[in-house]
Design a protein around this motif. Structure first.
Motif, PDB file in Angstrom:
ATOM      1  N   GLY A  66      82.110  34.776  47.207  1.00 36.88           N
ATOM      2  CA  GLY A  66      83.363  35.003  46.499  1.00 36.88           C
ATOM      3  C   GLY A  66      84.488  34.098  46.967  1.00 36.88           C
ATOM      4  N   GLU A  67      85.666  34.406  46.471  1.00 42.01           N
ATOM      5  CA  GLU A  67      86.855  33.606  46.766  1.00 42.01           C
ATOM      6  C   GLU A  67      88.019  34.549  47.027  1.00 42.01           C
ATOM      7  OE1 GLU A  67      89.729  30.421  44.380  1.00 42.01           O
ATOM      8  OE2 GLU A  67      87.660  30.802  43.698  1.00 42.01           O
ATOM      9  N   ARG A  68      88.709  34.362  48.149  1.00 43.33           N
ATOM     10  CA  ARG A  68      89.787  35.262  48.534  1.00 43.33           C
ATOM     11  C   ARG A  68      91.079  34.919  47.795  1.00 43.33           C
ATOM     12  NH1 ARG A  68      90.318  40.075  49.775  1.00 43.33           N
ATOM     13  NH2 ARG A  68      88.470  39.850  51.083  1.00 43.33           N
ATOM     14  N   ARG A  69      91.721  35.968  47.242  1.00 41.24           N
ATOM     15  CA  ARG A  69      93.005  35.814  46.574  1.00 41.24           C
ATOM     16  C   ARG A  69      93.948  36.935  47.007  1.00 41.24           C
ATOM     17  NH1 ARG A  69      92.847  32.587  41.856  1.00 41.24           N
ATOM     18  NH2 ARG A  69      91.276  30.966  42.213  1.00 41.24           N
TER      19      ARG A  69
ATOM     20  N   CYS B 291      86.633  38.705  37.553  1.00 43.21           N
ATOM     21  CA  CYS B 291      85.693  39.683  38.094  1.00 43.21           C
ATOM     22  C   CYS B 291      85.831  39.690  39.608  1.00 43.21           C
ATOM     23  CB  CYS B 291      84.264  39.316  37.702  1.00 43.21           C
ATOM     24  SG  CYS B 291      82.978  40.408  38.362  1.00 43.21           S
ATOM     25  N   GLY B 292      85.864  40.900  40.200  1.00 39.13           N
ATOM     26  CA  GLY B 292      85.990  40.921  41.640  1.00 39.13           C
ATOM     27  C   GLY B 292      86.151  42.312  42.211  1.00 39.13           C
ATOM     28  N   LEU B 293      86.783  42.366  43.387  1.00 39.85           N
ATOM     29  CA  LEU B 293      86.907  43.607  44.136  1.00 39.85           C
ATOM     30  C   LEU B 293      88.205  43.589  44.929  1.00 39.85           C
ATOM     31  CD1 LEU B 293      85.207  46.197  45.256  1.00 39.85           C
ATOM     32  CD2 LEU B 293      84.876  44.734  47.250  1.00 39.85           C
ATOM     33  N   ILE B 294      89.090  44.546  44.635  1.00 44.64           N
ATOM     34  CA  ILE B 294      90.273  44.749  45.472  1.00 44.64           C
ATOM     35  C   ILE B 294      89.832  45.498  46.724  1.00 44.64           C
ATOM     36  CG2 ILE B 294      92.519  45.895  45.643  1.00 44.64           C
ATOM     37  CD1 ILE B 294      92.762  45.634  42.591  1.00 44.64           C
ATOM     38  N   ASP B 295      90.186  44.986  47.898  1.00 47.64           N
ATOM     39  CA  ASP B 295      89.789  45.668  49.126  1.00 47.64           C
ATOM     40  C   ASP B 295      90.960  46.066  50.018  1.00 47.64           C
ATOM     41  OD1 ASP B 295      90.282  43.017  49.864  1.00 47.64           O
ATOM     42  OD2 ASP B 295      88.163  42.568  50.154  1.00 47.64           O
ATOM     43  N   HIS B 296      92.189  45.755  49.599  1.00 39.43           N
ATOM     44  CA  HIS B 296      93.357  46.197  50.363  1.00 39.43           C
ATOM     45  C   HIS B 296      94.591  46.126  49.479  1.00 39.43           C
ATOM     46  CE1 HIS B 296      96.692  45.290  53.469  1.00 39.43           C
ATOM     47  NE2 HIS B 296      96.432  46.577  53.544  1.00 39.43           N
TER      48      HIS B 296
ATOM     49  N   ASP C 293      95.237  42.452  47.971  1.00 35.62           N
ATOM     50  CA  ASP C 293      94.217  41.523  48.462  1.00 35.62           C
ATOM     51  C   ASP C 293      92.906  41.794  47.746  1.00 35.62           C
ATOM     52  OD1 ASP C 293      95.795  40.230  50.565  1.00 35.62           O
ATOM     53  OD2 ASP C 293      95.732  42.175  51.561  1.00 35.62           O
ATOM     54  N   PHE C 294      92.300  40.739  47.204  1.00 34.00           N
ATOM     55  CA  PHE C 294      91.058  40.938  46.450  1.00 34.00           C
ATOM     56  C   PHE C 294      90.164  39.722  46.561  1.00 34.00           C
ATOM     57  CE2 PHE C 294      94.199  39.181  43.604  1.00 34.00           C
ATOM     58  CZ  PHE C 294      93.529  38.330  42.746  1.00 34.00           C
ATOM     59  N   ARG C 295      88.924  39.943  46.196  1.00 32.65           N
ATOM     60  CA  ARG C 295      87.895  38.909  46.252  1.00 32.65           C
ATOM     61  C   ARG C 295      87.385  38.632  44.848  1.00 32.65           C
ATOM     62  NH1 ARG C 295      82.504  40.415  49.283  1.00 32.65           N
ATOM     63  NH2 ARG C 295      83.983  41.883  50.160  1.00 32.65           N
ATOM     64  N   LEU C 296      87.373  37.396  44.445  1.00 32.92           N
ATOM     65  CA  LEU C 296      86.774  37.009  43.173  1.00 32.92           C
ATOM     66  C   LEU C 296      85.268  36.877  43.340  1.00 32.92           C
ATOM     67  CD1 LEU C 296      89.232  34.285  41.812  1.00 32.92           C
ATOM     68  CD2 LEU C 296      89.070  36.694  41.178  1.00 32.92           C
ATOM     69  N   LEU C 297      84.529  37.433  42.380  1.00 39.18           N
ATOM     70  CA  LEU C 297      83.074  37.394  42.410  1.00 39.18           C
ATOM     71  C   LEU C 297      82.555  36.913  41.067  1.00 39.18           C
ATOM     72  CD1 LEU C 297      82.539  40.884  44.083  1.00 39.18           C
ATOM     73  CD2 LEU C 297      82.291  38.668  45.213  1.00 39.18           C
ATOM     74  N   SER C 298      81.366  36.375  41.073  1.00 40.02           N
ATOM     75  CA  SER C 298      80.782  35.890  39.818  1.00 40.02           C
ATOM     76  C   SER C 298      80.301  37.036  38.944  1.00 40.02           C
ATOM     77  CB  SER C 298      79.620  34.933  40.115  1.00 40.02           C
ATOM     78  OG  SER C 298      78.613  35.593  40.884  1.00 40.02           O
TER      79      SER C 298
END
Length: 346
Positions: free
Chosen positions: A18-21, A69-74, A170-175
């Protein structure tokens, strides 16, 4: 899959995909290479736009509106400065989160209650998914996946302007996300004493058609009667349960990780004692005397090690029962709650 994505072992000992944003006032779109562009008196990229200013009464501000597409983790928030803290800000500032272009928010709660700080009172919370640190630093670590889009808003429902709101998502971009991915939800509810009937259980959550797992409860209780307030049992009606639940607890303080009304013996009396731990807590108590006529208590329980699964329905309730001189009695208090759960996305 989501559990594996959020264990320290897998995060730190394997290559992270992924990619941090991050989205905040310094980079409101979360674009790559677009953070800190605004200038301050010190020049460009020197703390030029750290917060949102002057959110007027009734206004809704969009904090994040992101496609991907991704996942918020904070998620992190703080409001105002300590010297200008205004009453009702925590209960009157409404957090809403929308997944994948939905019209109805999956998360809707006052920001204080969402972060286990009811009664407009800041308190220290040291749990795994929610952390509240000095001073009014609100942190959420629930993983929040999204397939196409997410939008986060704040609405000022108070009568006063909120002068400053600081935040970061804070979130991570995912494919892609796994097919069985479920979405994070949180719902606020309240029942006041003058609208309740004696012997009527309070409903924390009712989902007549849903598939997922229940992961947490925040409860804020204003007790108007003296004596023991916490004999009520929490009940989980799961997948067709009608008159009787599958899971029935043994008492309110028991469910929230305590015992014997949180009382520690002191000089011949039991003194209610607050605490905050990874999955259970009693972080706020307004009065030290168990026999006070009116007192406020805030409690949380997070089912991260023990999620409560449901395939097509769930209903979560709590009784209002007290005890005096060895006898149980029905009581009516003000109750406010936040339910946290994951479910499939329609």
């Amino acid at each position: 899959m989501l559990e594996k994505m959020n264990t320290f072992t897998n995060l730190l000992t394997r290559r992270i995909s992924g990619e941090r944003r991050a989205i905040n006032a310094e980079n409101p779109t979360g674009e790559k290479g677009k953070g800190g562009i605004s200038a301050s008196e010190l020049g460009p990229c020197r703390k030029g736009n750290p917060c949102i200013l002057d959110i007027t009464p009734g206004a809704t501000v969009t904090l994040a509106d992101f496609s991907g597409c991704g996942l918020i983790d904070h998620i992190w928030f703080t409001l105002l400065d300590p010297i200008c803290f205004q009453p009702h800000t925590l209960s009157g500032t409404i957090l809403r989160i929308y997944w994948d272009q939905e019209c109805t928010p999956s998360v809707e709660a006052p920001i204080g209650d969402f972060f286990c700080c009811g009664f407009d009172q800041n308190c220290i919370v040291n749990s795994a998914p929610i952390a509240v640190n000095p001073n009014r630093s609100f942190n959420c670590y629930f993983p929040m996946p999204f397939r196409k889009h997410f939008r986060i808003t704040i609405q000022n429902c108070t009568n006063e302007t909120i002068p400053r709101l600081f935040y970061q998502i804070d979130f991570r971009l995912l494919s892609t996300l796994p097919e069985d991915t479920v979405y994070f939800h949180a719902k606020w509810n309240q029942r006041l004493k003058n609208t309740a009937n004696l012997g009527e259980d309070y409903t924390i959550l009712s989902l007549p058609k849903a598939d997922g797992h229940y992961v947490g409860t925040y409860l804020a209780v204003t007790s108007y009667e003296p004596y023991c307030w916490c004999e009520g049992e929490l009940k989980f009606y799961i997948d067709g349960d009608l008159e009787y639940p599958t899971i029935c607890g043994t008492g309110t303080e028991d469910y929230f990780g305590g015992a014997w009304a949180f009382g520690i013996p002191h000089n011949g009396h039991a003194v209610e004692t607050t605490f905050s731990s990874l999955y259970t807590g009693f972080p706020y108590f307004s009065h030290p005397n168990v026999n006070q006529t009116i007192s406020n208590r805030g409690l949380y329980r997070f089912h991260l090690p023990d999620p409560i699964m449901f395939n097509h329905m769930i209903r979560v309730t709590i009784q209002q029962i007290g005890k005096h001189d060895g006898h149980l009695f029905e009581r009516i208090d003000d109750i406010t709650s936040v339910a946290y759960w994951y479910q499939t996305h329609e």
